[in-house]
Design a protein around this motif. Structure first.
Motif, PDB file in Angstrom:
ATOM      1  N   THR A 321      94.512  98.624 -82.880  1.00 27.09           N
ATOM      2  CA  THR A 321      95.055  98.964 -84.196  1.00 27.09           C
ATOM      3  C   THR A 321      94.211  98.347 -85.295  1.00 27.09           C
ATOM      4  O   THR A 321      93.918  98.990 -86.315  1.00 27.09           O
ATOM      5  CB  THR A 321      96.508  98.470 -84.320  1.00 27.09           C
ATOM      6  OG1 THR A 321      97.250  98.901 -83.194  1.00 27.09           O
ATOM      7  CG2 THR A 321      97.154  98.985 -85.586  1.00 27.09           C
ATOM      8  N   ILE A 322      93.798  97.104 -85.114  1.00 24.20           N
ATOM      9  CA  ILE A 322      92.994  96.424 -86.128  1.00 24.20           C
ATOM     10  C   ILE A 322      91.597  97.042 -86.214  1.00 24.20           C
ATOM     11  O   ILE A 322      91.033  97.187 -87.298  1.00 24.20           O
ATOM     12  CB  ILE A 322      92.931  94.914 -85.816  1.00 24.20           C
ATOM     13  CG1 ILE A 322      94.280  94.288 -86.150  1.00 24.20           C
ATOM     14  CG2 ILE A 322      91.815  94.228 -86.596  1.00 24.20           C
ATOM     15  CD1 ILE A 322      94.407  92.841 -85.812  1.00 24.20           C
ATOM     16  N   VAL A 323      91.030  97.430 -85.072  1.00 17.40           N
ATOM     17  CA  VAL A 323      89.733  98.118 -85.089  1.00 17.40           C
ATOM     18  C   VAL A 323      89.852  99.440 -85.831  1.00 17.40           C
ATOM     19  O   VAL A 323      88.970  99.811 -86.621  1.00 17.40           O
ATOM     20  CB  VAL A 323      89.214  98.331 -83.646  1.00 17.40           C
ATOM     21  CG1 VAL A 323      88.033  99.297 -83.635  1.00 17.40           C
ATOM     22  CG2 VAL A 323      88.792  96.998 -83.035  1.00 17.40           C
ATOM     23  N   PHE A 324      90.956 100.158 -85.611  1.00 18.36           N
ATOM     24  CA  PHE A 324      91.178 101.418 -86.344  1.00 18.36           C
ATOM     25  C   PHE A 324      91.301 101.157 -87.847  1.00 18.36           C
ATOM     26  O   PHE A 324      90.761 101.908 -88.658  1.00 18.36           O
ATOM     27  CB  PHE A 324      92.436 102.109 -85.824  1.00 18.36           C
ATOM     28  CG  PHE A 324      92.782 103.371 -86.562  1.00 18.36           C
ATOM     29  CD1 PHE A 324      91.954 104.474 -86.497  1.00 18.36           C
ATOM     30  CD2 PHE A 324      93.929 103.444 -87.333  1.00 18.36           C
ATOM     31  CE1 PHE A 324      92.262 105.643 -87.187  1.00 18.36           C
ATOM     32  CE2 PHE A 324      94.246 104.602 -88.020  1.00 18.36           C
ATOM     33  CZ  PHE A 324      93.411 105.703 -87.949  1.00 18.36           C
ATOM     34  N   ALA A 325      92.002 100.071 -88.218  1.00 16.96           N
ATOM     35  CA  ALA A 325      92.112  99.714 -89.637  1.00 16.96           C
ATOM     36  C   ALA A 325      90.733  99.416 -90.221  1.00 16.96           C
ATOM     37  O   ALA A 325      90.434  99.800 -91.359  1.00 16.96           O
ATOM     38  CB  ALA A 325      93.028  98.502 -89.803  1.00 16.96           C
ATOM     39  N   ALA A 326      89.892  98.738 -89.432  1.00 17.70           N
ATOM     40  CA  ALA A 326      88.527  98.454 -89.890  1.00 17.70           C
ATOM     41  C   ALA A 326      87.747  99.748 -90.108  1.00 17.70           C
ATOM     42  O   ALA A 326      86.973  99.865 -91.070  1.00 17.70           O
ATOM     43  CB  ALA A 326      87.814  97.564 -88.872  1.00 17.70           C
ATOM     44  N   VAL A 327      87.951 100.722 -89.231  1.00 24.60           N
ATOM     45  CA  VAL A 327      87.276 102.023 -89.375  1.00 24.60           C
ATOM     46  C   VAL A 327      87.685 102.694 -90.680  1.00 24.60           C
ATOM     47  O   VAL A 327      86.833 103.238 -91.412  1.00 24.60           O
ATOM     48  CB  VAL A 327      87.594 102.931 -88.169  1.00 24.60           C
ATOM     49  CG1 VAL A 327      87.171 104.371 -88.453  1.00 24.60           C
ATOM     50  CG2 VAL A 327      86.894 102.426 -86.923  1.00 24.60           C
TER      51      VAL A 327
END
Length: 497
Positions: A321-327
């Motif tokens: 989820t955090i990686v997606f937010a970073a994207v």
């Protein structure tokens, strides 16, 4: 392989493309090769799922490179930059787009331009410029200004700090120092944002009227984001003792406060979903009070996602989820990955908490959890392990006494912020109430300052240290391997699930 894991790899590929383009010059031939290979793998190996995933990952890698290149091209073609470093003075028409940054003898205004007058010509040009002007008269968010002076390109090196790149990430490529300014019109910005800043100023008045420096400047930085009010001497002491992070609104900052709040509310008898919603409201309120600063917004997103993972009871999914937010953030502004240290620290701090928090909780299980001591220490150490290399790489120093000072200071961070908000809010309602509640805040802040003063005087407490990007990558590769082995030992394997 699950769809969520496949999507996770695609997100990592996109971030990898932005990373490569940020640090290396990628030729068109290499980009075309990646693109061709990706398409071939998808079309020719459709029966082989893993190869198809590799093919799509290459396409997302190219997409990341392309997005960064588009941003660089946009900067290169920025029309306002064409007026930089000319001999002639020009006139700008624009609106103050953010809260002015007040200094002791000056103020800095971020102005969104709408019109440029140069000689006899007039052009509609939209861009951002950073204006440095006298402390008085004061200007405010939403003021429409007529500004006369010379545009300059920001300096690349100011005492070892790349000021040009610092402004570049915010879309500012031009500066103007000490121009003539005329107010054309007031209240041209967002009505809601203007009211938020007005309320923030009331809280600021309560803090600075009831507390003297350095207590007032530290509390202002913690709950209002006023980092510039902290003196250079105190900043240096905070660096030496390794607790500079307590004055910055970061993902760690939000996570510590909301995690403790969740624990206390559940302990008081609230249902878990009630505590969760209350904590989310707190995050939103906190971000609004800081004036919706980009760093605070990013910290709120990271902290909110961590809370969501806790609420769902699926910490292993939170990394995705955090990686997606970073994207999402990098798709909007790909310059953050290289140029925004705050983005790097928030992202890595959250990953550290996700992967190392369960391990530190086991290691520290013999420490009593009175006043959430064990929980705070576990969260802080988890984040610091992940962020230490980035801090050394960007700032060129390491604090050997940081573990001690963090143990002594961080457990009181929650109480400082809690009492700080109570003090500021009540003081805004009725000044005598603010004065009464300023005493516990003053006591806690004075304790913090005494610890910083005492340990900053230790010999060998602080050492300058520079590392290259190569060793940075090596460190995180080794750290990933260590975490994988530790999770095998203490929990079921969950790294890269």
């Amino acid at each position: 392989m699950t769809p969520s894991k496949i999507f996770y790899f695609f997100c990592l590929s996109f971030i990898g493309g932005i990373f490569l383009s940020s640090f290396f010059k990628i030729s068109q031939l290499i980009i075309l090769s990646f693109l061709t290979l990706g398409i071939l793998l998808i079309l020719a190996c459709w029966r082989y799922k893993k190869l198809v995933i590799v093919g799509f990952s290459l396409l997302f890698l190219v997409l990341g490179i392309w997005r960064h290149n588009i941003e660089e091209l946009r900067i290169k073609n920025d029309e306002l930059r064409k007026f930089n470093d000319l001999d002639q003075k020009i006139t700008l028409i624009g609106i103050v787009s953010t809260e002015p940054e007040m200094r002791e003898k000056s103020q800095k205004l971020t102005v969104k331009t709408t019109q440029v007058l140069a000689g006899d010509s007039s052009s509609l040009i939209f861009g951002k410029v950073l204006i440095t002007t006298n402390r008085y008269p004061e200007y405010h968010y939403g003021d429409k200004l007529k500004i006369f002076g010379k545009l300059k390109t920001p300096l690349e090196d100011i005492e070892g700090f790349n000021y040009k790149d610092y402004l570049k990430k915010d879309g500012i490529y031009s500066v103007m120092d000490w121009p003539k300014i005329e107010i054309i019109e007031k209240n041209k910005g967002s009505f809601v944002y203007a009211k938020i800043l007005k309320f923030k100023n009331k809280l600021r008045e309560v803090i600075y009227q009831n507390l003297s420096p350095p207590q007032s400047s530290i509390l202002g930085a913690m709950i209002l984001g006023d980092k510039k009010q902290i003196s250079e001497d105190l900043n240096q002491k905070l660096n030496v003792t390794g607790v500079r992070h307590i004055t910055a609104v970061s993902g760690l900052h939000v996570t510590i406060v909301t995690s403790i709040l969740m624990t206390i509310l559940i302990g008081l008898g609230f249902w878990r979903h009630q505590a969760f919603y209350f904590s989310i409201i707190l995050i939103v309120l906190f971000i609004i009070i800081t004036g919706l600063q980009p760093s605070a917004v990013r910290a709120g997103i990271m902290g909110g996602l961590f809370l969501l993972a806790q609420y769902l009871g699926r910490m292993n999914v939170s990394s995705r989820t955090i990686v997606f937010a970073a994207v999402i953030m990098l798709a909007q502004n790909p310059l953050l990955l290289k140029l925004d240290v705050g983005f790097q620290l928030s992202f890595l701090a959250m990953l550290g908490i996700i992967y190392l928090l369960p391990i530190f909780q086991i290691w520290l299980r013999k420490i009593p959890n009175h006043f959430q001591l064990r929980s705070i220490l576990a969260i802080t150490l988890s984040a610091q392990v992940f962020t230490l290399p980035i801090l050394i790489y960007n700032f060129g120093y390491v604090s050997f006494i940081a573990p001690i000072t963090n143990i002594l200071i961080v457990p009181g961070l929650y109480w400082i912020i809690l009492f700080g908000f109570i003090f500021a809010f009540l003081g805004a309602i009725w000044q005598p109430l603010g004065w009464i509640f300023s005493f516990p805040v003053w006591f806690l802040l004075t304790y913090l300052i005494k610890i910083v003063d005492f340990f900053s005087g230790f010999p060998f407490a602080f050492k300058s240290l520079e590392i290259s990007w190569f060793w940075l990558i090596v460190f995180y590769l080794i750290l990933s391997l260590i975490i994988w082995r530790l999770q095998e030992k203490f929990t079921r394997p969950s790294f890269l699930r």
